[in-house]
Design a protein around this motif. Structure first.
Motif, mmCIF file in Angstrom:
data_model
loop_
_atom_site.group_PDB
_atom_site.id
_atom_site.type_symbol
_atom_site.label_atom_id
_atom_site.label_comp_id
_atom_site.label_asym_id
_atom_site.label_seq_id
_atom_site.Cartn_x
_atom_site.Cartn_y
_atom_site.Cartn_z
ATOM 1 N N PHE A 171 38.756 -1.794 1.407
ATOM 2 C CA PHE A 171 38.308 -0.775 0.616
ATOM 3 C C PHE A 171 37.541 0.206 1.518
ATOM 4 N N GLY A 172 37.634 1.527 1.419
ATOM 5 C CA GLY A 172 36.930 2.715 2.045
ATOM 6 C C GLY A 172 35.574 2.638 1.341
ATOM 7 N N GLY A 173 34.470 3.131 1.899
ATOM 8 C CA GLY A 173 33.277 3.455 1.401
ATOM 9 C C GLY A 173 33.126 4.463 0.801
ATOM 10 N N ALA A 174 32.043 4.261 -0.490
ATOM 11 C CA ALA A 174 31.731 5.214 -1.454
ATOM 12 C C ALA A 174 30.292 4.929 -2.143
ATOM 13 N N LYS A 175 29.744 5.861 -2.637
ATOM 14 C CA LYS A 175 28.509 5.716 -3.577
ATOM 15 C C LYS A 175 28.446 6.724 -4.302
ATOM 16 N N GLY A 176 27.744 6.543 -5.574
ATOM 17 C CA GLY A 176 27.474 7.360 -6.430
ATOM 18 C C GLY A 176 25.942 7.375 -6.901
ATOM 19 N N GLY A 177 25.495 8.618 -7.544
ATOM 20 C CA GLY A 177 24.165 8.387 -8.391
ATOM 21 C C GLY A 177 24.065 9.518 -9.203
ATOM 22 N N VAL A 178 23.036 9.195 -10.029
ATOM 23 C CA VAL A 178 22.493 10.366 -11.242
ATOM 24 C C VAL A 178 20.936 10.090 -11.277
ATOM 25 N N LYS A 179 20.644 11.403 -11.278
ATOM 26 C CA LYS A 179 19.084 11.787 -11.168
ATOM 27 C C LYS A 179 18.786 11.519 -12.556
ATOM 28 N N ILE A 180 18.218 10.332 -12.865
ATOM 29 C CA ILE A 180 17.729 9.819 -14.401
ATOM 30 C C ILE A 180 16.905 8.601 -14.162
ATOM 31 N N ASN A 181 15.949 8.355 -15.003
ATOM 32 C CA ASN A 181 14.932 7.144 -15.092
ATOM 33 C C ASN A 181 15.589 6.440 -16.022
ATOM 34 N N PRO A 182 16.165 5.352 -15.791
ATOM 35 C CA PRO A 182 16.832 4.273 -16.737
ATOM 36 C C PRO A 182 15.827 3.417 -17.428
ATOM 37 N N ARG A 183 14.834 3.583 -16.984
ATOM 38 C CA ARG A 183 13.574 2.512 -17.786
ATOM 39 C C ARG A 183 13.106 3.265 -18.898
ATOM 40 N N THR A 184 12.930 4.498 -18.794
ATOM 41 C CA THR A 184 12.362 5.402 -19.857
ATOM 42 C C THR A 184 13.354 6.141 -20.688
ATOM 43 N N THR A 185 14.593 5.994 -20.251
ATOM 44 C CA THR A 185 15.727 6.720 -21.298
ATOM 45 C C THR A 185 16.180 5.911 -22.156
ATOM 46 N N PRO A 186 16.251 6.358 -23.355
ATOM 47 C CA PRO A 186 17.013 5.643 -24.366
ATOM 48 C C PRO A 186 18.403 5.268 -24.111
ATOM 49 N N VAL A 187 18.841 4.117 -24.792
ATOM 50 C CA VAL A 187 20.135 3.559 -24.427
ATOM 51 C C VAL A 187 21.192 4.718 -24.776
ATOM 52 N N GLU A 188 20.887 5.409 -26.142
ATOM 53 C CA GLU A 188 21.907 6.398 -26.574
ATOM 54 C C GLU A 188 22.057 7.462 -25.635
ATOM 55 N N VAL A 189 21.083 7.881 -24.835
ATOM 56 C CA VAL A 189 21.300 8.962 -23.967
ATOM 57 C C VAL A 189 21.761 8.338 -22.761
ATOM 58 N N LEU A 190 21.259 7.267 -22.352
ATOM 59 C CA LEU A 190 22.080 6.645 -21.156
ATOM 60 C C LEU A 190 23.674 6.511 -21.297
ATOM 61 N N GLU A 191 24.375 6.302 -22.521
ATOM 62 C CA GLU A 191 25.541 6.121 -22.651
ATOM 63 C C GLU A 191 26.200 7.628 -22.652
ATOM 64 N N LYS A 192 25.347 8.723 -22.978
ATOM 65 C CA LYS A 192 26.191 9.946 -23.129
ATOM 66 C C LYS A 192 26.102 10.193 -21.891
ATOM 67 N N VAL A 193 24.981 10.119 -20.975
ATOM 68 C CA VAL A 193 24.913 10.710 -19.526
ATOM 69 C C VAL A 193 26.163 9.826 -18.641
ATOM 70 N N THR A 194 26.100 8.631 -19.014
ATOM 71 C CA THR A 194 27.219 7.816 -18.081
ATOM 72 C C THR A 194 28.396 8.306 -18.594
ATOM 73 N N ARG A 195 28.846 8.375 -19.847
ATOM 74 C CA ARG A 195 30.249 8.713 -20.145
ATOM 75 C C ARG A 195 30.653 10.381 -19.687
ATOM 76 N N ARG A 196 29.611 11.314 -19.607
ATOM 77 C CA ARG A 196 29.659 12.567 -19.287
ATOM 78 C C ARG A 196 29.928 12.654 -17.694
ATOM 79 N N TYR A 197 29.233 11.882 -17.105
ATOM 80 C CA TYR A 197 29.283 11.760 -15.465
ATOM 81 C C TYR A 197 30.878 11.245 -15.137
ATOM 82 N N ALA A 198 31.016 10.179 -16.012
ATOM 83 C CA ALA A 198 32.236 9.571 -15.624
ATOM 84 C C ALA A 198 33.568 10.784 -15.847
ATOM 85 N N SER A 199 33.351 11.306 -16.918
ATOM 86 C CA SER A 199 34.483 12.435 -17.306
ATOM 87 C C SER A 199 34.428 13.374 -16.184
ATOM 88 N N GLU A 200 33.333 13.969 -15.747
ATOM 89 C CA GLU A 200 33.287 14.828 -14.622
ATOM 90 C C GLU A 200 34.000 14.357 -13.428
#
Length: 473
Positions: A104-133
């Motif tokens: 493989f070549g190397g890659a990395k990603g990140g989203v500026k969000i606090n996973p410990r304080t963010t509700p699960v339903e919001v984490l899912e929305k953010v994850t799916r939207r990030y993936a969509s982009e």
């Protein structure tokens, strides 16, 4: 020091280590520059509705090298995510994959969000939207770029990404290969959860058999009886410590965000883990002394120090206080370049992250292969292997007139299933990579530390890939 400057410091350290190794090669300066730089970075700001309001989140995906495809690297969720940090992590992934012969070549990603304080339903929305982009820009896919879990993410987030990818690419038979670290029931692989920690264990175990190094350090071979302090009891730190303790390592200290605990006679890892899970803190664990500032615990005397949290934990300010004989880098970049100079002058043996925490990407590679082949490892051969072994045991019993217990029989005739094969492949990878690095040190008298040797080995392998592609004359 602000977080942006920490990310820059991390990137500078990675480039410093690269330059240090590159000086020992005979490669053209242009090739070395191409291998060093990050090929592409994609930054996106996307809106997500949260409690009736629109919140804008920042996402990054860096693809450091395309000398092999797909590129590979985790996605981390943290408020401290910044471009320099993501590029540094992607750069490490390139050399890590090359070092352990993962194509493989190397890659990395990140989203500026606090996973410990963010509700699960919001984490899912953010994850799916990030993936969509990323999907809309054709930046991820089984032959393009394959994300995985990292700090702040896990199998749940990877399942969301895989599902989102499949929605966009309906009917694509290799869709599950678009991301690794998924739950087993959704295309994941058995053994992935503990892979990075188990790889650390295999690497440490191999290093503790290296008599040349051990004689320099004045310690005996083997893990049993060695005293260890671990920083970070997340997935990596927990599993690495778990396997080490099973091998007889004495865990005398555990450092976490809220503080640390110490007991010179040893700490029961499972009990401490359960205590933190139930109370929300590692502090006040029975028969252990509280350490208010967890960084102070890194300076306690021990045989092995395992920093398995975040980068830049040992720098010019605290490196001189470190009393460990061996530092095993479980996290990415836990030691700065200034800190490493001091540690090496003190004669401390550093097992670098580039090698030691490569277990995760190694098993991710196995998962990717599983997804492309669409068959569980061991499915076709396990029963045939057991039948063959059973016939051998039966024949020996008949000819000797002796029988063995049911437990012994089961142990002897057990056929390799998926987790057995995964762990066998991981163990072999870590053993071979360690000896490759040591061979580099023996062949190059000017290379005196494992990190430089690891980077040197990786650079040579990557250069072969570039030259074979005909990109350079």
């Amino acid at each position: 020091m602000n977080q942006e400057s920490e990310g820059k410091q991390f990137l500078n350290s990675v480039h410093h280590y690269y330059d240090q190794a590159a000086r020992h090669t005979n490669l053209d300066s242009g090739i070395l520059e191409q291998i060093k730089i990050c090929n592409s970075v994609y930054k996106v700001n996307f809106p997500v509705e949260v409690d009736g309001k629109v919140v804008v989140y920042e996402g990054i995906r860096a693809q450091h090298s395309h000398h092999k495809l797909p590129t590979k690297g985790g996605i981390r969720y943290s408020m401290h995510v910044d471009e320099d940090e993501v590029i540094a992590l992607a750069t490490l992934m390139t050399f890590k994959c090359a070092l352990v012969d993962v194509p493989f070549g190397g890659a990395k990603g990140g989203v500026k969000i606090n996973p410990r304080t963010t509700p699960v339903e919001v984490l899912e929305k953010v994850t799916r939207r990030y993936a969509s982009e990323l999907i809309k820009k054709n930046l991820i896919g089984p032959g393009v770029d394959v994300p995985a879990p990292d700090y702040g993410t896990g199998s749940r987030e990877m399942a969301w990404i895989a599902d989102t990818y499949h929605t966009f690419k309906h009917g694509e038979t290799n869709a599950l290969g678009s991301v690794t670290g998924k739950p087993v029931g959704q295309g994941g692989i058995r053994g992935r959860t503990e892979a990075t920690g188990l790889g650390i264990f295999y690497g440490l175990r191999e290093a503790l058999q290296d008599t040349e190094i051990l004689n320099q350090l004045g310690i005996s071979p083997g893990l049993s009886g060695k005293r260890m302090i671990v920083q970070g009891l997340g997935n990596v730190g927990y599993h690495a410590t778990h396997f080490c303790q099973q091998e007889g390592v004495i865990i005398i200290g555990i450092a976490e965000r809220e503080g640390g605990i110490f007991n010179k006679d040893g700490i029961d890892l499972e009990a401490a883990f359960l205590h933190r899970k139930n109370t929300g803190s590692i502090l006040d664990f029975p028969d252990a002394t509280n350490i208010a500032n967890s960084l102070d615990l890194l300076a306690y005397e021990c045989d092995i120090l395992l920093p398995a949290a975040l980068e830049n934990q040992i720098d010019h300010r605290n490196a001189a206080t470190i009393q460990a004989k061996i530092i095993a880098e479980g996290a990415n970049g836990p030691i700065t370049q200034e800190g490493e100079k001091i540690l090496l002058q003190k004669g401390i043996f550093i097992i670098p992250d580039l090698y030691l925490n490569a277990g995760g990407v190694t098993v991710s590679y196995f998962e990717w292969l599983k997804n492309l082949s669409n068959v569980r490892f061991g499915r076709m051969g396990k029963r045939a292997e057991e039948a063959s072994l059973r016939r051998i045991v039966d024949t020996i019993e008949q000819h000797t007139g002796h029988t063995i217990s049911a437990k012994e029989r089961q142990m002897l005739i057990h056929g390799a299933d998926e987790v057995d094969l995964v762990r066998s492949g991981l163990e072999d990878t870590m053993i071979l990579a360690y000896h490759e690095i040591r061979d580099v040190m023996h062949r190059n008298p000017g290379i005196n530390d494992l990190r430089t040797a690891a980077f040197f080995d990786a650079i040579q392998k990557i250069s072969v890939s570039y030259l074979s592609l005909g990109i350079f004359p």
